[in-house]
Design a protein around this motif. Structure first.
Motif, PDB file in Angstrom:
ATOM      1  N   GLY A   1       0.828  -1.194   0.000  1.00 51.53           N
ATOM      2  CA  GLY A   1       0.000   0.000   0.000  1.00 51.53           C
ATOM      3  C   GLY A   1       0.861   1.241   0.000  1.00 51.53           C
ATOM      4  O   GLY A   1       2.097   1.164   0.095  1.00 51.53           O
ATOM      5  N   HIS A   2       0.216   2.412  -0.083  1.00 57.38           N
ATOM      6  CA  HIS A   2       0.983   3.652  -0.086  1.00 57.38           C
ATOM      7  C   HIS A   2       0.204   4.789   0.582  1.00 57.38           C
ATOM      8  O   HIS A   2      -1.012   4.887   0.454  1.00 57.38           O
ATOM      9  CB  HIS A   2       1.394   4.059  -1.507  1.00 57.38           C
ATOM     10  N   PHE A   3       0.941   5.598   1.313  1.00 61.47           N
ATOM     11  CA  PHE A   3       0.411   6.826   1.902  1.00 61.47           C
ATOM     12  C   PHE A   3       0.658   7.981   0.936  1.00 61.47           C
ATOM     13  O   PHE A   3       1.768   8.120   0.408  1.00 61.47           O
ATOM     14  CB  PHE A   3       1.104   7.126   3.238  1.00 61.47           C
TER      15      PHE A   3
ATOM     16  N   HIS B   1       5.612   4.178   0.001  1.00 58.85           N
ATOM     17  CA  HIS B   1       5.127   2.843  -0.337  1.00 58.85           C
ATOM     18  C   HIS B   1       5.687   1.816   0.637  1.00 58.85           C
ATOM     19  O   HIS B   1       6.868   1.866   0.997  1.00 58.85           O
ATOM     20  CB  HIS B   1       5.531   2.474  -1.763  1.00 58.85           C
ATOM     21  N   LEU B   2       4.827   0.880   1.049  1.00 54.21           N
ATOM     22  CA  LEU B   2       5.215  -0.153   1.996  1.00 54.21           C
ATOM     23  C   LEU B   2       4.825  -1.521   1.448  1.00 54.21           C
ATOM     24  O   LEU B   2       3.793  -1.667   0.777  1.00 54.21           O
ATOM     25  CB  LEU B   2       4.523   0.048   3.349  1.00 54.21           C
TER      26      LEU B   2
ATOM     27  N   GLN C   1       9.639  -3.865   1.854  1.00 54.39           N
ATOM     28  CA  GLN C   1       9.655  -2.778   0.883  1.00 54.39           C
ATOM     29  C   GLN C   1       9.226  -1.479   1.559  1.00 54.39           C
ATOM     30  O   GLN C   1       8.175  -1.422   2.213  1.00 54.39           O
ATOM     31  CB  GLN C   1       8.710  -3.112  -0.272  1.00 54.39           C
ATOM     32  N   LEU C   2      10.036  -0.463   1.428  1.00 54.71           N
ATOM     33  CA  LEU C   2       9.721   0.846   2.007  1.00 54.71           C
ATOM     34  C   LEU C   2      10.478   1.892   1.195  1.00 54.71           C
ATOM     35  O   LEU C   2      11.706   1.943   1.228  1.00 54.71           O
ATOM     36  CB  LEU C   2      10.136   0.915   3.476  1.00 54.71           C
ATOM     37  N   TYR C   3       9.743   2.698   0.447  1.00 53.01           N
ATOM     38  CA  TYR C   3      10.422   3.709  -0.364  1.00 53.01           C
ATOM     39  C   TYR C   3       9.541   4.937  -0.570  1.00 53.01           C
ATOM     40  O   TYR C   3       8.317   4.881  -0.469  1.00 53.01           O
ATOM     41  CB  TYR C   3      10.861   3.137  -1.716  1.00 53.01           C
ATOM     42  N   PHE C   4      10.213   6.044  -0.833  1.00 58.50           N
ATOM     43  CA  PHE C   4       9.546   7.303  -1.151  1.00 58.50           C
ATOM     44  C   PHE C   4       9.470   7.436  -2.662  1.00 58.50           C
ATOM     45  O   PHE C   4      10.451   7.174  -3.371  1.00 58.50           O
ATOM     46  CB  PHE C   4      10.329   8.476  -0.562  1.00 58.50           C
ATOM     47  N   ALA C   5       8.296   7.807  -3.173  1.00 63.71           N
ATOM     48  CA  ALA C   5       8.101   7.977  -4.609  1.00 63.71           C
ATOM     49  C   ALA C   5       7.620   9.392  -4.891  1.00 63.71           C
ATOM     50  O   ALA C   5       6.745   9.916  -4.196  1.00 63.71           O
ATOM     51  CB  ALA C   5       7.090   6.964  -5.143  1.00 63.71           C
TER      52      ALA C   5
END
Length: 318
Positions: free
Chosen positions: A41-43, A54-55, A85-89
Motif C-alpha cells: 500500500g501507499h500513503f 510505499h510499503l 519494501q519501504l520507499y519514497f516515490a
C-alpha cells in the motif's frame, strides 16, 4: 473514504500452497505446506498522489524467499512477517517518477525465470521516464542500488546501505502495437555484467496460443554465459488459462528459485473460480544432466490464492 483519500492498498492477498521437490537422485528434499502473505500500500502526501510512501509487508525469511513453512512436512513452522519494501516515490511532473529506499527489481517484459525473483529487493534509487511520444520508449528506467544482506528480510536491516552501490541497471521498454512489446537492459551486479532482452507476442484469440514470450540473458563478464525461456499461454475458458514453456539457466542467479541451473520444461494452469479466489498448479521437470545430485529434478506446486483486496472492493469496503 477519508482514510482512502490518504492511504490505498495496492495488493492484499493470502496464498497457501503445497510444494513437492525431488532431487537428481529422485530423493524427496521438500514436501511441505506453506503460506504466503502479500500486503502492499501507499500513503499519499497530496490528493493526486504525486508524492507518496510505499510499503510492502511479506512472509519469507530472506530477501529472495516469500513463503513461510506451516510445520506440516519438511521445515520448521514460521510465522514471521517482514516489512521488506519501504520507499519514497515522487512524480513531480507527468511522465517522471523517482523512487528512493527499499525497492523491487524492474524486469521489464521479462519474468523471474531469467530476470530477478519476484520476492527479491534491493536498497537504492530508480528514475523512470514514461514519455513515449517524446522519448519513443514507453519506459526508460535507470536504477542504482545495493544488492546484498540476503538473509536480512526486513528493510530496516538494509536501509543502512543506501550510501553503497554494487548494482546498476539501464532498461528500456516499448509497446510497438497491440500485438508486440519488448524490453532490453544492461545490468551490472556485484562484478557481473548482464544483457537481457524479452519480447512478447499477443496473438489473435482464434490461434493455438494467445501469448508467446521469449526472454533471454547474456552474462558478459567475468564468466560468459547464456540462458533463455520460451513460454506460450492459452485462455481456454474465461476462467482457465493454460501455459507451458522451456527454460535453460546456465549458472546460479537471483532469478526464481524454481529455476536453478539446468534445462527445464514447465507447465501451469490458473483456474479463477471467483473474482477473489484462484487455483494454480505448477509443474517443473529437469531434462538431461544436472550440475549436482542435490539439484531439483522435479517440482510441483499447488497454490490457492485469496485476493483479499478484491473481496474488499467487491463489498465496497475499500
Amino acid at each position: 473514504d477519508k482514510f482512502k483519500r490518504w492511504f490505498e492498498f495496492d495488493a492484499l492477498a493470502f496464498s497457501p500452497r503445497y510444494r513437492l521437490i525431488r532431487d537428481a537422485s529422485d530423493e524427496t528434499i521438500g514436501n511441505a505446506a506453506q503460506f504466503q502473505v502479500v500486503g502492499r500500500g501507499h500513503f499519499k502526501f497530496d490528493k493526486k498522489g504525486r508524492y507518496s510512501i510505499h510499503l510492502g509487508l511479506y512472509t519469507g525469511n530472506n530477501i529472495t524467499g516469500g513463503w513461510n513453512n506451516t510445520g506440516w512436512g519438511t521445515g520448521d513452522a514460521q510465522t514471521n512477517l517482514y516489512l521488506k519494501q519501504l520507499y519514497f516515490a515522487a512524480k513531480p511532473v507527468d511522465g517522471l517518477e523517482i523512487q528512493v529506499g527499499g525497492i523491487g527489481f524492474n524486469n521489464g517484459v521479462a519474468t523471474e525465470v531469467t530476470g530477478y525473483d519476484n520476492d527479491a529487493y534491493l536498497t537504492g534509487e530508480r528514475v523512470s521516464v514514461r514519455l513515449p511520444k517524446k522519448a519513443y520508449f514507453d519506459e526508460i528506467s535507470v536504477t542504482n542500488g545495493y544488492l546484498g544482506d540476503i538473509r536480512a528480510p526486513s528493510v530496516f536491516g538494509r536501509l543502512k546501505h543506501l550510501n553503497k552501490s554494487n548494482f546498476h541497471q539501464f532498461l528500456v521498454k516499448k509497446v510497438l502495437n497491440k500485438h508486440i512489446s519488448f524490453s532490453a537492459d544492461y545490468t551490472f551486479e556485484g562484478g557481473r555484467d548482464f544483457l537481457r532482452q524479452a519480447i512478447k507476442f499477443k496473438l489473435p484469440e482464434s490461434g493455438i496460443l494467445d501469448t508467446i514470450l521469449f526472454e533471454n540473458y547474456q552474462r558478459l563478464d567475468p564468466d560468459p554465459g547464456y540462458g533463455f525461456s520460451l513460454y506460450g499461454e492459452k485462455t481456454v475458458h474465461k476462467k482457465l488459462v493454460l501455459g507451458a514453456g522451456f527454460a535453460r539457466i546456465d549458472a546460479p542467479m537471483f532469478n526464481a528459485d524454481r529455476f536453478p541451473p539446468g534445462n527445464r520444461f514447465y507447465a501451469s494452469a490458473t483456474w479463477r473460480l471467483t473474482r477473489d479466489f484462484s487455483v494454480t498448479p505448477f509443474f517443473i521437470q529437469a531434462i538431461g544432466d544436472l550440475p549436482a545430485r542435490t539439484s531439483q529434478r522435479t517440482r510441483f506446486d499447488l497454490i490457492f490464492t485469496f485476493n483479499i483486496l478484491e473481496t474488499l472492493r467487491r463489498y465496497k469496503l475499500h
